[in-house]
Design an enzyme around this catalytic site. Sequence first.
Site, PDB file in Angstrom:
ATOM      1  N   TYR A   7       9.519  20.453 -20.445  1.00 41.84           N
ATOM      2  CA  TYR A   7       9.934  19.062 -20.228  1.00 41.84           C
ATOM      3  C   TYR A   7      10.413  18.953 -18.787  1.00 41.84           C
ATOM      4  O   TYR A   7      10.546  19.976 -18.101  1.00 41.84           O
ATOM      5  CB  TYR A   7      11.059  18.702 -21.198  1.00 41.84           C
ATOM      6  CG  TYR A   7      12.241  19.636 -21.080  1.00 41.84           C
ATOM      7  CD1 TYR A   7      13.194  19.443 -20.072  1.00 41.84           C
ATOM      8  CD2 TYR A   7      12.386  20.731 -21.920  1.00 41.84           C
ATOM      9  CE1 TYR A   7      14.254  20.331 -19.930  1.00 41.84           C
ATOM     10  CE2 TYR A   7      13.450  21.616 -21.771  1.00 41.84           C
ATOM     11  CZ  TYR A   7      14.375  21.409 -20.784  1.00 41.84           C
ATOM     12  OH  TYR A   7      15.414  22.291 -20.620  1.00 41.84           O
ATOM     13  N   CYS A  14      17.315  32.300 -19.011  1.00 39.66           N
ATOM     14  CA  CYS A  14      17.489  30.866 -18.717  1.00 39.66           C
ATOM     15  C   CYS A  14      17.582  29.984 -19.973  1.00 39.66           C
ATOM     16  O   CYS A  14      18.597  29.998 -20.652  1.00 39.66           O
ATOM     17  CB  CYS A  14      16.373  30.416 -17.789  1.00 39.66           C
ATOM     18  SG  CYS A  14      16.880  29.073 -16.657  1.00 39.66           S
ATOM     19  N   GLU A  67      15.392  35.315 -13.133  1.00 38.99           N
ATOM     20  CA  GLU A  67      14.176  35.107 -13.925  1.00 38.99           C
ATOM     21  C   GLU A  67      12.949  35.196 -13.023  1.00 38.99           C
ATOM     22  O   GLU A  67      12.934  34.662 -11.917  1.00 38.99           O
ATOM     23  CB  GLU A  67      14.267  33.697 -14.543  1.00 38.99           C
ATOM     24  CG  GLU A  67      13.089  33.278 -15.380  1.00 38.99           C
ATOM     25  CD  GLU A  67      13.260  31.869 -15.949  1.00 38.99           C
ATOM     26  OE1 GLU A  67      14.154  31.126 -15.474  1.00 38.99           O
ATOM     27  OE2 GLU A  67      12.498  31.510 -16.868  1.00 38.99           O
ATOM     28  N   LYS A 104      11.085  35.993 -23.160  1.00 31.43           N
ATOM     29  CA  LYS A 104      11.823  34.726 -23.313  1.00 31.43           C
ATOM     30  C   LYS A 104      11.366  34.002 -24.573  1.00 31.43           C
ATOM     31  O   LYS A 104      10.163  33.867 -24.819  1.00 31.43           O
ATOM     32  CB  LYS A 104      11.565  33.874 -22.069  1.00 31.43           C
ATOM     33  CG  LYS A 104      12.359  32.574 -21.982  1.00 31.43           C
ATOM     34  CD  LYS A 104      12.085  31.910 -20.613  1.00 31.43           C
ATOM     35  CE  LYS A 104      12.905  30.643 -20.413  1.00 31.43           C
ATOM     36  NZ  LYS A 104      12.659  30.044 -19.067  1.00 31.43           N
ATOM     37  N   ILE A 135      20.417   4.549   9.166  1.00 38.27           N
ATOM     38  CA  ILE A 135      21.221   5.619   8.564  1.00 38.27           C
ATOM     39  C   ILE A 135      20.371   6.731   7.952  1.00 38.27           C
ATOM     40  O   ILE A 135      20.761   7.893   7.943  1.00 38.27           O
ATOM     41  CB  ILE A 135      22.222   5.033   7.541  1.00 38.27           C
ATOM     42  CG1 ILE A 135      23.249   6.096   7.139  1.00 38.27           C
ATOM     43  CG2 ILE A 135      21.495   4.466   6.327  1.00 38.27           C
ATOM     44  CD1 ILE A 135      24.481   5.535   6.486  1.00 38.27           C
ATOM     45  N   ASP A 136      19.180   6.391   7.434  1.00 39.96           N
ATOM     46  CA  ASP A 136      18.358   7.422   6.789  1.00 39.96           C
ATOM     47  C   ASP A 136      17.918   8.485   7.791  1.00 39.96           C
ATOM     48  O   ASP A 136      18.029   9.681   7.544  1.00 39.96           O
ATOM     49  CB  ASP A 136      17.120   6.788   6.140  1.00 39.96           C
ATOM     50  CG  ASP A 136      17.482   5.818   5.029  1.00 39.96           C
ATOM     51  OD1 ASP A 136      18.348   6.160   4.206  1.00 39.96           O
ATOM     52  OD2 ASP A 136      16.902   4.712   4.998  1.00 39.96           O
ATOM     53  N   LEU A 171      13.529   8.678  14.893  1.00 38.58           N
ATOM     54  CA  LEU A 171      14.866   8.096  14.766  1.00 38.58           C
ATOM     55  C   LEU A 171      14.738   6.590  14.931  1.00 38.58           C
ATOM     56  O   LEU A 171      14.150   6.117  15.908  1.00 38.58           O
ATOM     57  CB  LEU A 171      15.777   8.619  15.882  1.00 38.58           C
ATOM     58  CG  LEU A 171      16.524   9.924  15.659  1.00 38.58           C
ATOM     59  CD1 LEU A 171      17.591  10.071  16.758  1.00 38.58           C
ATOM     60  CD2 LEU A 171      17.180   9.974  14.287  1.00 38.58           C
ATOM     61  N   LYS A 223      25.367  20.231 -11.747  1.00 39.53           N
ATOM     62  CA  LYS A 223      24.916  21.268 -12.660  1.00 39.53           C
ATOM     63  C   LYS A 223      25.665  22.598 -12.504  1.00 39.53           C
ATOM     64  O   LYS A 223      25.913  23.267 -13.516  1.00 39.53           O
ATOM     65  CB  LYS A 223      23.410  21.487 -12.476  1.00 39.53           C
ATOM     66  CG  LYS A 223      22.737  22.059 -13.706  1.00 39.53           C
ATOM     67  CD  LYS A 223      21.231  21.877 -13.598  1.00 39.53           C
ATOM     68  CE  LYS A 223      20.455  22.664 -14.614  1.00 39.53           C
ATOM     69  NZ  LYS A 223      19.019  22.690 -14.289  1.00 39.53           N
ATOM     70  N   LYS A 281       1.913   4.524  -4.487  1.00 40.78           N
ATOM     71  CA  LYS A 281       2.498   4.982  -3.215  1.00 40.78           C
ATOM     72  C   LYS A 281       3.173   6.332  -3.395  1.00 40.78           C
ATOM     73  O   LYS A 281       3.009   7.246  -2.598  1.00 40.78           O
ATOM     74  CB  LYS A 281       3.563   3.988  -2.726  1.00 40.78           C
ATOM     75  CG  LYS A 281       3.027   2.820  -1.953  1.00 40.78           C
ATOM     76  CD  LYS A 281       4.168   2.116  -1.225  1.00 40.78           C
ATOM     77  CE  LYS A 281       3.720   0.746  -0.766  1.00 40.78           C
ATOM     78  NZ  LYS A 281       4.794  -0.004  -0.092  1.00 40.78           N
ATOM     79  N   ASN A 332       3.151  -3.304   8.504  1.00 37.64           N
ATOM     80  CA  ASN A 332       2.585  -1.979   8.245  1.00 37.64           C
ATOM     81  C   ASN A 332       1.927  -1.381   9.488  1.00 37.64           C
ATOM     82  O   ASN A 332       1.936  -0.164   9.675  1.00 37.64           O
ATOM     83  CB  ASN A 332       1.569  -2.059   7.104  1.00 37.64           C
ATOM     84  CG  ASN A 332       2.236  -2.248   5.755  1.00 37.64           C
ATOM     85  OD1 ASN A 332       3.401  -1.905   5.576  1.00 37.64           O
ATOM     86  ND2 ASN A 332       1.508  -2.791   4.798  1.00 37.64           N
TER      87      ASN A 332
END
Lengths: 541, 541
Positions: A117, A147, A44, A111, A291-292, A287, A179, A510, A369
Amino acid sequence: MKNFKIALAQFSPHVGNLESNTQKMVEQASKAKQEHADLIIFPELSLIGYSAEDLLLRPSLKKRTKQAFEKLSHVKDIIMVFGFAHQTEDGQTFNSAAVMKDGQVLGVYNKQNLPNYGVFDEKRYFNAGNQHLIFEYAGHKFGVLICEDVWNLNTVQQLAKLNVDSILVLNSSPYEVGKPQHRVKTLQEVAKQLNINIVYNNQVGGQDDLIFDGSGFVINKNGDVALQAESYKEKVYYTTYQTEKACFESSEQHAPLETMAEIYQGLVVATRDYVQRSGFPGVILGLSGGIDSALTLAIAVDALGADKVQAVMMPYTYTAKISVEDAATQAKNLGVAFGIAEINQIVNSYQQTLFPFFGNAKADATEENLQARARGTLLMGLSNKFGNLVLSTGNKSELAVGYCTLYGDMVGGFAVLKDVYKTIVFELAKYRNSISEKPVIPERVITRPPSAELRADQKDQDSLPSYDVLDSILYAYIEEDQSQTDIIARGFDKAVVEKVIKLVDNNEYKRRQGVIGPRISSKAFGRERRYPIMNGWKAGI
Amino acid sequence: MKNFKIALAQFSPHVGNLESNTQKMVEQASKAKQEHADLIIFPELSLIGYSAEDLLLRPSLKKRTKQAFEKLSHVKDIIMVFGFAHQTEDGQTFNSAAVMKDGQVLGVYNKQNLPNYGVFDEKRYFNAGNQHLIFEYAGHKFGVLICEDVWNLNTVQQLAKLNVDSILVLNSSPYEVGKPQHRVKTLQEVAKQLNINIVYNNQVGGQDDLIFDGSGFVINKNGDVALQAESYKEKVYYTTYQTEKACFESSEQHAPLETMAEIYQGLVVATRDYVQRSGFPGVILGLSGGIDSALTLAIAVDALGADKVQAVMMPYTYTAKISVEDAATQAKNLGVAFGIAEINQIVNSYQQTLFPFFGNAKADATEENLQARARGTLLMGLSNKFGNLVLSTGNKSELAVGYCTLYGDMVGGFAVLKDVYKTIVFELAKYRNSISEKPVIPERVITRPPSAELRADQKDQDSLPSYDVLDSILYAYIEEDQSQTDIIARGFDKAVVEKVIKLVDNNEYKRRQGVIGPRISSKAFGRERRYPIMNGWKAGI
């Protein structure tokens, strides 16, 4: 009636760059011709790429599209079916597919179903078509859909009634978890029900927050999958229609990925495309020993190669010794450049400068912060000086409840885990360790209790429920759009649910300043979940 | 046939808070009844407020709307015409107006024209209606339209053909420069052409980046303006229909504002509503001695009062002595709390920490950004500690070309001048000085050449064309959507145009992380101008 061969160009466009996209289409069509394909189908809107957003409103689009058609018109001896923004003389614009052969446009399909949405805003740009397009080749009758059309059973039925043998579907269908398989299963039913073959070709690659997984396929009218392309791979796939058997066949039958592999590879592709197409020489990230950042580092290395990735540990008073050790181990495991920059002096200078204002005010989140912002500024300084893009390492759970610092750990140009809940971060870390000989993320990083280390003995779970509980509540509120009452009715603690929802609502400001990151869920923050910041809606009512 | 009185509730909703909005509507209706009004008209979507965005998709909306109707049903002896999200049994949602009297719904009108361009996404939320609504009172025939409907001549003509005497138009029409007068002029022509009276009532107040100016009016069928409400004022206005004269009359005839007053007051309202409705005790901003922060300070004081505003000057080596003096003078003129926090120590600590990485690398924008980020972090520290919202002070010209620092001067919760070009900033500063006995912004701040003061002897015009030229190019590219070729053809220097457009295109990533600010133009950055960050479109082609 003869056998014929169709090429599915699982194509990764550079959004907005009609010139380079067209050039690549010409190359892929020429290659397909060498492979004796009779027809090649592109995704597409392949000329401009998806999603071009307001570039679709630029006045020179018409001229550029015309130039692209001119270039494509030199391709001979193969039918090309490709997507373009179709601007008509009367001022309408359609999301269209052209069928072109030897420079002649045999037909144009507009199309009919325009999604408006979720992440889609197609009614902002396009008018809806209202006619089917059919063309014949080698005694075989083709219909064309784009699509969203193929998910509207009514539209597909109308087309099927026109005695079409095969539907060619041009897609730019963004990835979300599960998906790829969902598409195949749904369209297998449609193919059987309407007794029609379906050739489904999808865009591949990352575009800002959207990941296109490709995962194209061909389904025969009996529901059998004749071809299954690999996810995330830019490549031209081929299928041959065997006239005597009256079905498509192909040697390309790639098993679908397991869920964690599917997500992980999606994040890798999104990161690679964003960094490379934006022209950055590499990336840098902070670093923390957690873990993230460990997972983000692994993804970055898999996306770009270790030589393109720089990691910095920025310890402070509250940083545990094992955090520094683990960060160093991660960097070593993955072979990336690693530096340490203590932030004590910087934080002290802020505190001294602010002392005349703060006096002896009690320490609170302000001081936490300051640490996060000192780190953010250092990363940005290194980025500015050497040109590497800063990868942000926060996850979806944090971002949902505002457990992150604006201009601090939120700095960066791409937030790899932005749409990944913390519980999935753990799964992805284990998955990544499972696919290499030696684990790249130290076991301790996965097992120790998560902490932002912004004050002494801090643990995430001091101020948040356990991530299992938190993510379940968040999923119900965000992905499932459940009300507070309904979530409490599922058995979660009332006070906890109220607190979590209030945090989600109050932290829209934020998120609005947060950097983009790849979407893997059915409700990603950003263009998919558009909430006002000034918001008097009270969840409890 | 008797004379009757209509109340126009120029209403400022709290978006999402159906409870408080309904409560206020009940109060305004009761007040109007005391004033012997027969009918009161509220703005478009008055129950939930505009723009509620994805709150319109929340599952409890139906229940909340029902509760609001219940509450309104207790209002007696006055016809209420109000806006609501109308969710039908078959799963459709309309942007609708209800006509209610004594608890009975006399009719519901579903908006027929749904804007889905610019800042509008109504097709994301609503289905389009296809029927007119007419009701009679005192022998007078009323039609109802909602906002975009009245700009579709076809729709208005159809309604007029139904022998309607007066059209009641419910609006949530966002402000942009010149729009208040434009609406009146256009609808004067429509009224005359169709021989119909038009009662135009609009929402007022700030909602995130949108300013609603109110500026409601009543136009008689001969084109005369019978009532002109004040812009930006929340108030109920009245007009009486004189049967024997067959026209509306009112004592409220407020002259339209001059352009600078119109913009200035819009920014004041936007700032006040954002700060107050978000629950902040006040605001804080960095004063640089330059014109942007000076103007932002004046707007903040006019919006909130001097006691709610805190200003901080954060000088560094490159800060001119007159900058500090001028900042102090501004603060004194406006009577706000003023502090000075030198950033030298902080910048030094960054430089020392980064030295092991930078070595003797040449100074560049990195060092300038460190200064800006030190200031941003100080402001955020003061905000975190004392709760005041940080106002960002950058203007549209800067933001367009990226002449601003992410996480530096871009920090904050609301960017007052975000949609104001620098040339207009100068005009607004002069305007503000002209309306008080003594100028609040020192003359020198207006006349000295703008400088970011991030390196020695820096002037904005060292790296940018003059603001007159810059703003003309930006306006052509952004507001007018002109191509590079067309802009050069207007007589601007080719190299300058190319540079400016490239800067605009390349700085989408900064704007995407920028804070919201009030929209005054016809093409504000943000939800109105949606460009991909990864973008291969080349202006020059």
